[in-house]
Design an enzyme around this catalytic site. Structure first.
Site, mmCIF file in Angstrom:
data_model
loop_
_atom_site.group_PDB
_atom_site.id
_atom_site.type_symbol
_atom_site.label_atom_id
_atom_site.label_comp_id
_atom_site.label_asym_id
_atom_site.label_seq_id
_atom_site.Cartn_x
_atom_site.Cartn_y
_atom_site.Cartn_z
ATOM 1 N N SER A 149 -9.952 5.618 -4.636
ATOM 2 C CA SER A 149 -10.971 6.841 -4.976
ATOM 3 C C SER A 149 -10.484 8.053 -5.834
ATOM 4 O O SER A 149 -11.222 8.349 -6.741
ATOM 5 C CB SER A 149 -11.276 7.486 -3.445
ATOM 6 O OG SER A 149 -9.955 7.805 -2.959
ATOM 7 N N LYS B 3 1.039 -1.078 0.083
ATOM 8 C CA LYS B 3 -0.053 0.085 -0.038
ATOM 9 C C LYS B 3 1.032 1.189 -0.015
ATOM 10 O O LYS B 3 1.804 1.335 0.989
ATOM 11 C CB LYS B 3 -0.796 0.031 1.221
ATOM 12 C CG LYS B 3 -1.899 1.185 1.270
ATOM 13 C CD LYS B 3 -2.794 1.083 2.622
ATOM 14 C CE LYS B 3 -3.561 2.499 2.448
ATOM 15 N NZ LYS B 3 -4.272 2.225 3.767
ATOM 16 N N TYR C 220 -15.011 0.813 -7.042
ATOM 17 C CA TYR C 220 -16.393 1.592 -6.829
ATOM 18 C C TYR C 220 -17.197 1.581 -8.055
ATOM 19 O O TYR C 220 -18.563 1.808 -7.844
ATOM 20 C CB TYR C 220 -16.014 3.199 -6.557
ATOM 21 C CG TYR C 220 -15.064 3.146 -5.158
ATOM 22 C CD1 TYR C 220 -15.535 3.199 -4.100
ATOM 23 C CD2 TYR C 220 -13.943 3.683 -5.383
ATOM 24 C CE1 TYR C 220 -14.787 3.420 -2.953
ATOM 25 C CE2 TYR C 220 -13.225 3.721 -4.328
ATOM 26 C CZ TYR C 220 -13.404 3.495 -2.874
ATOM 27 O OH TYR C 220 -12.662 3.675 -1.973
ATOM 28 N N LYS D 164 1.595 9.803 6.018
ATOM 29 C CA LYS D 164 1.736 8.301 6.104
ATOM 30 C C LYS D 164 2.658 7.872 5.796
ATOM 31 O O LYS D 164 2.612 6.511 5.487
ATOM 32 C CB LYS D 164 0.352 7.706 5.634
ATOM 33 C CG LYS D 164 -1.068 8.256 6.337
ATOM 34 C CD LYS D 164 -2.366 7.494 5.825
ATOM 35 C CE LYS D 164 -3.427 8.090 6.767
ATOM 36 N NZ LYS D 164 -4.520 7.018 6.649
ATOM 37 N N ARG E 271 -10.552 10.025 2.086
ATOM 38 C CA ARG E 271 -10.370 10.617 3.182
ATOM 39 C C ARG E 271 -11.449 11.830 3.238
ATOM 40 O O ARG E 271 -12.197 11.872 4.499
ATOM 41 C CB ARG E 271 -9.172 11.072 3.713
ATOM 42 C CG ARG E 271 -8.051 10.113 3.456
ATOM 43 C CD ARG E 271 -6.433 10.529 3.554
ATOM 44 N NE ARG E 271 -5.600 9.437 3.566
ATOM 45 C CZ ARG E 271 -4.238 9.906 3.383
ATOM 46 N NH1 ARG E 271 -3.736 10.997 3.264
ATOM 47 N NH2 ARG E 271 -3.382 8.683 2.979
ATOM 48 N N LYS F 40 -2.097 -1.563 -4.125
ATOM 49 C CA LYS F 40 -3.028 -0.200 -3.809
ATOM 50 C C LYS F 40 -2.224 0.743 -3.979
ATOM 51 O O LYS F 40 -1.031 1.059 -3.151
ATOM 52 C CB LYS F 40 -3.588 -0.475 -2.382
ATOM 53 C CG LYS F 40 -4.463 0.678 -2.257
ATOM 54 C CD LYS F 40 -5.291 0.577 -0.916
ATOM 55 C CE LYS F 40 -5.826 1.862 -0.633
ATOM 56 N NZ LYS F 40 -6.526 1.930 0.749
ATOM 57 N N GLU G 103 7.720 -7.059 1.093
ATOM 58 C CA GLU G 103 6.457 -7.047 1.954
ATOM 59 C C GLU G 103 5.678 -8.258 1.619
ATOM 60 O O GLU G 103 5.057 -9.116 2.535
ATOM 61 C CB GLU G 103 5.477 -5.934 1.425
ATOM 62 C CG GLU G 103 6.087 -4.584 1.960
ATOM 63 C CD GLU G 103 5.958 -4.196 3.613
ATOM 64 O OE1 GLU G 103 5.446 -5.119 4.202
ATOM 65 O OE2 GLU G 103 6.156 -3.256 4.263
HETATM 66 C C1 PBG Z 1 -7.180 3.717 5.602
HETATM 67 C C2 PBG Z 1 -7.457 3.413 4.152
HETATM 68 C C3 PBG Z 1 -7.550 4.141 3.145
HETATM 69 C C4 PBG Z 1 -8.100 3.980 1.919
HETATM 70 C C5 PBG Z 1 -8.543 2.330 2.379
HETATM 71 N N1 PBG Z 1 -8.155 2.438 3.709
HETATM 72 C C6 PBG Z 1 -7.014 5.677 3.148
HETATM 73 C C7 PBG Z 1 -5.427 5.886 3.573
HETATM 74 O O1 PBG Z 1 -4.677 4.815 3.647
HETATM 75 O O2 PBG Z 1 -5.168 6.963 3.915
HETATM 76 C C8 PBG Z 1 -7.991 4.264 0.560
HETATM 77 C C9 PBG Z 1 -9.164 4.141 -0.273
HETATM 78 C C10 PBG Z 1 -9.359 4.936 -1.492
HETATM 79 O O3 PBG Z 1 -8.938 5.921 -1.615
HETATM 80 O O4 PBG Z 1 -10.209 4.584 -2.264
HETATM 81 N N2 PBG Z 1 -6.790 2.620 6.384
#
Ligand code: PBG
Length: 331
Positions: free
Chosen positions: A276, A197, A315, A219, A207, A250, A235
């Site tokens: 997203s 990720k 989505y 992050k 968010r 992701k 990982e």
């Molecule tokens: C947080 C989480 C995030 C997403 C899924 N779980 C956001 C982040 O890590 O800040 C993002 C999903 C998306 O953008 O569609 N644990």
């Protein structure tokens, strides 16, 4: 003379030689939920809604009927319940456990996946517990966070989750969650690990949907650097050894090389999350009339599958499943 175009001549021939197929069974639908009794359109993600528990159950059922085998739940937690230790995340009467029970009661065959991370529950908006060191810098605590994630995972399992999906990127959380689930007797609850990720700007609209952006800092000390590929291999090897059942990459569309590499590295099924920001890019281009929505969405999904993903969190899941069902022409 060899002529590759012979295999492209008609829709029927193209259908026969097609190397990758897309089916509703490949999709996992992410669903947002909140405590309110009304449904709220999400401003940062046109066409996506934050549901009440009742509507969530209906929406999940519609997805299941379209052939989508799984949903993943993302809660918006009320501000009053957010604390520095995020202990609402393992409240058995909390929003997520209630939602799991409601979905499972209505649609027992649907696979319910839950997000395991602290950000919706944590007043700091980080995926882990936050502490400040002597120099005043923000530190995300690793092992202390894992203790809480384990309680969260067990709480979801007790409510009936089929799979838990840790998205926090703390080190060692897959091993920790696996042993906690096993100790509590949940040997059949799977772990879909967010293995690679990345610290991506493409999570912005998400968010906004959950009001879960970090209050301070970013992050980057736990999510991966978008510049790195070898690290994804590391990982993947760790998550496989720690007992993950499914590995996730992701974002998806800009990280096809990572999907392919993880696929090659591990024998586990690979999932990819079309996040997203990817949704928003495709949606905006289509809304402007600049690109054809159906064509770009299905192309983006087939590319993710071709790269090596066995399943795609998107989505567009319901919409794509509907398009695929309509498509009998082999076009
Ligand atoms: C947080 C989480 C995030 C997403 C899924 N779980 C956001 C982040 O890590 O800040 C993002 C999903 C998306 O953008 O569609 N644990």
């Amino acid at each position: 003379m060899p002529r590759p175009r012979r295999n492209r001549r008609t829709p029927a021939i193209r259908a026969m030689v097609r190397e990758t197929q897309l089916s509703p069974a490949d999709f996992i639908l992410p669903l947002f939920l909140h405590e309110d009794e009304t449904d709220t359109p999400i401003e940062s993600m046109p066409g996506v809604t934050r549901w009440s528990v009742e509507s969530l159950v209906r929406e999940a059922g519609e997805a299941f009927k379209l052939g989508i085998p799984a949903v993943v739940l993302f809660p918006k937690i009320e501000d009053a319940l957010k604390t520095p230790d995020a202990d609402e995340c393992f409240n058995e009467e909390g929003l997520v456990p209630r939602a799991i029970r409601a979905i499972k009661a209505a649609h027992p065959g649907l696979c319910v996946i839950t997000d395991v991370a602290l950000d919706p529950y944590n007043s700091d908006g980080h995926d882990g517990l936050v502490q400040r060191n002597a120099a005043g810098e923000l530190i995300i605590l690793n092992d202390e966070t894992i203790d809480i994630l384990c309680q969260q995972a067990v709480c979801h399992a007790r409510a009936g989750a089929d799979i838990v999906a840790p998205s926090d990127m703390m080190d060692g959380r897959v091993a920790g969650i696996r042993s906690s689930l096993d100790d509590e007797g949940f040997i059949d609850v799977g772990i879909m690990s967010y293995t690679a990720k990345y610290a991506s700007a493409f999570y912005g609209p998400f968010r906004g949907a959950l009001d879960s952006a970090p209050k301070e800092g970013d992050k980057k000390t736990y999510q991966m650097d978008p510049a790195n590929l070898q690290e994804a291999v590391r990982e993947a090897m760790l998550d496989q050894a720690e007992g993950a059942d499914i590995l996730m990459v992701k974002p998806a569309g800009l990280y096809l090389d990572v999907i392919a590499k993880v696929r090659e590295t591990s024998v586990l099924p690979v999932a990819a999350y079309q996040v997203s920001g990817e949704y928003l890019m495709l949606k905006s281009a289509a809304a402007g009339g600049w690109l054809n929505e159906r064509a770009i969405v299905l192309e983006s999904l087939i590319a993710i599958k071709r790269a090596g993903a066995s399943m795609i969190l998107t989505y567009f899941a319901k919409q794509a499943a509907t398009w695929l069902a309509d498509d009998k022409s082999h076009a």
